[in-house]
Structure formats: structure tokens, C-alpha cells
Design an enzyme around this catalytic site. Structure first.
Site, PDB file in Angstrom:
ATOM      1  N   HIS A   5       0.892  -0.996  -0.138  1.00  0.00           N
ATOM      2  CA  HIS A   5       0.022  -0.296   0.260  1.00  0.00           C
ATOM      3  C   HIS A   5       1.067   1.829  -0.311  1.00  0.00           C
ATOM      4  O   HIS A   5       1.886   1.182  -0.232  1.00  0.00           O
ATOM      5  CB  HIS A   5      -1.368   0.323   1.344  1.00  0.00           C
ATOM      6  CG  HIS A   5      -0.340  -0.073   2.398  1.00  0.00           C
ATOM      7  ND1 HIS A   5      -0.294  -1.211   3.444  1.00  0.00           N
ATOM      8  CD2 HIS A   5      -0.325   1.589   3.207  1.00  0.00           C
ATOM      9  CE1 HIS A   5       0.638  -0.465   4.719  1.00  0.00           C
ATOM     10  NE2 HIS A   5       0.493   0.760   4.683  1.00  0.00           N
ATOM     11  N   GLU A  54      -3.622   3.267   1.750  1.00  0.00           N
ATOM     12  CA  GLU A  54      -3.727   3.819   3.416  1.00  0.00           C
ATOM     13  C   GLU A  54      -4.023   4.974   3.656  1.00  0.00           C
ATOM     14  O   GLU A  54      -3.177   6.111   3.412  1.00  0.00           O
ATOM     15  CB  GLU A  54      -2.706   3.428   4.202  1.00  0.00           C
ATOM     16  CG  GLU A  54      -2.855   3.272   5.414  1.00  0.00           C
ATOM     17  CD  GLU A  54      -1.775   3.369   6.084  1.00  0.00           C
ATOM     18  OE1 GLU A  54      -1.251   3.752   7.770  1.00  0.00           O
ATOM     19  OE2 GLU A  54      -0.996   2.626   5.924  1.00  0.00           O
ATOM     20  N   HIS A  72       1.944  10.708  -8.366  1.00  0.00           N
ATOM     21  CA  HIS A  72       0.693  10.913  -8.349  1.00  0.00           C
ATOM     22  C   HIS A  72       0.487   9.316  -7.828  1.00  0.00           C
ATOM     23  O   HIS A  72       1.691   8.881  -7.514  1.00  0.00           O
ATOM     24  CB  HIS A  72       0.163  11.643  -9.785  1.00  0.00           C
ATOM     25  CG  HIS A  72       0.884  10.327 -10.249  1.00  0.00           C
ATOM     26  ND1 HIS A  72       2.140  11.419 -10.843  1.00  0.00           N
ATOM     27  CD2 HIS A  72       0.732   9.093 -10.835  1.00  0.00           C
ATOM     28  CE1 HIS A  72       2.840  10.803 -11.722  1.00  0.00           C
ATOM     29  NE2 HIS A  72       1.758   9.591 -12.264  1.00  0.00           N
ATOM     30  N   GLU A 120      -3.365   9.951 -11.347  1.00  0.00           N
ATOM     31  CA  GLU A 120      -3.835   9.507 -12.950  1.00  0.00           C
ATOM     32  C   GLU A 120      -3.995   8.553 -13.539  1.00  0.00           C
ATOM     33  O   GLU A 120      -4.216   7.610 -12.789  1.00  0.00           O
ATOM     34  CB  GLU A 120      -1.882   9.175 -13.519  1.00  0.00           C
ATOM     35  CG  GLU A 120      -1.855   9.467 -14.600  1.00  0.00           C
ATOM     36  CD  GLU A 120      -0.528   8.926 -15.252  1.00  0.00           C
ATOM     37  OE1 GLU A 120      -0.101   9.578 -16.005  1.00  0.00           O
ATOM     38  OE2 GLU A 120       0.444   8.039 -13.818  1.00  0.00           O
TER      39      GLU A 120
END
Length: 125
Positions: A5, A54, A72, A120
Site C-alpha cells: 500500500h 492507506e 501521484h 493519474e
């Protein structure tokens, strides 16, 4: 090894969960409160078992300076223009319309979450 994550700090957890689930179509995978540490963690992601995001809410902090190191989050989409339309319809902010990337042919677009993080969209080839 695999990426599990990416953590981002958010100023309003419910607002962020709403954006990632309702606008981007992710699922709320878990939400855990840690009163002793004065924070709450929520994990969102797609059901494909890939990397998750997260969302960390620190009690009483409603805004963060993002700095200039973070770029991003990238999400693959079937149709970048349609994904932008959906974000707009649901009250989200499109910061770059769908189109070929500069110096390339991959179709991309950018949207922004409620805390200003860039997402994106990369259109499947």
C-alpha cells in the site's frame, strides 16, 4: 516481494473514503481506530488484490502541506475520457483532460482527491 500500500494523510477521513469509493469505485477494505495513538486508518482498493491506499487521519489535523516530493497515484482505466466525465459528474476535480501524454501516445488524464493528491488515469492499450 510486492507493494502492499501507499499511505497518504487526509484531513477528513469520511470525505476521502467517499471520494475513493464513490468517485473512483474502490472498496473500503478496512477501517480501524487507534484512540491511544489519536489516529484512524482506512484502507481502500480494488477487489483485484493489488496495491491499496492507506488513508491516515490524525485526530484534529484537517490539512497538510504536501511538499514537492510526492507525485501521484496511478489507476488503470478502460477509457480515460469517460473516467474524467464520471469524476466531474460526481463533483470531483479534473486537472488534466484525457489525451496522449507529452512525447508519447499513452492516453492519460489527471484528477485530484479532496486533499489535493493527484490521481493519474492511464488508459488501457
Amino acid at each position: 516481494m510486492r507493494i502492499l500500500h501507499t499511505m497518504i494523510r487526509v484531513g477528513d477521513l469520511d470525505r476521502s473514503i467517499n471520494f475513493y469509493t464513490r468517485v473512483l469505485g474502490m472498496k473500503l477494505l478496512s477501517r480501524n481506530d487507534f484512540p491511544g495513538g489519536e489516529f484512524t486508518l482506512a484502507f481502500v482498493g480494488y477487489e483485484d488484490g493489488g496495491a491499496e491506499i492507506e488513508l491516515t487521519y490524525n485526530y484534529g489535523v484537517t490539512q497538510y502541506e504536501q511538499g514537492n516530493a510526492f507525485g501521484h497515484i496511478a489507476v488503470e482505466v478502460d477509457d480515460a475520457a469517460a473516467a474524467c466525465d464520471r469524476v466531474r459528474e460526481l463533483g470531483g476535480k479534473v486537472t488534466r483532460e484525457a489525451g496522449p501524454m507529452k512525447h508519447g501516445t499513452t492516453v492519460i488524464a489527471f484528477v485530484e482527491d479532496p486533499d489535493g493528491y493527484k490521481i493519474e488515469f492511464i488508459q488501457k492499450r
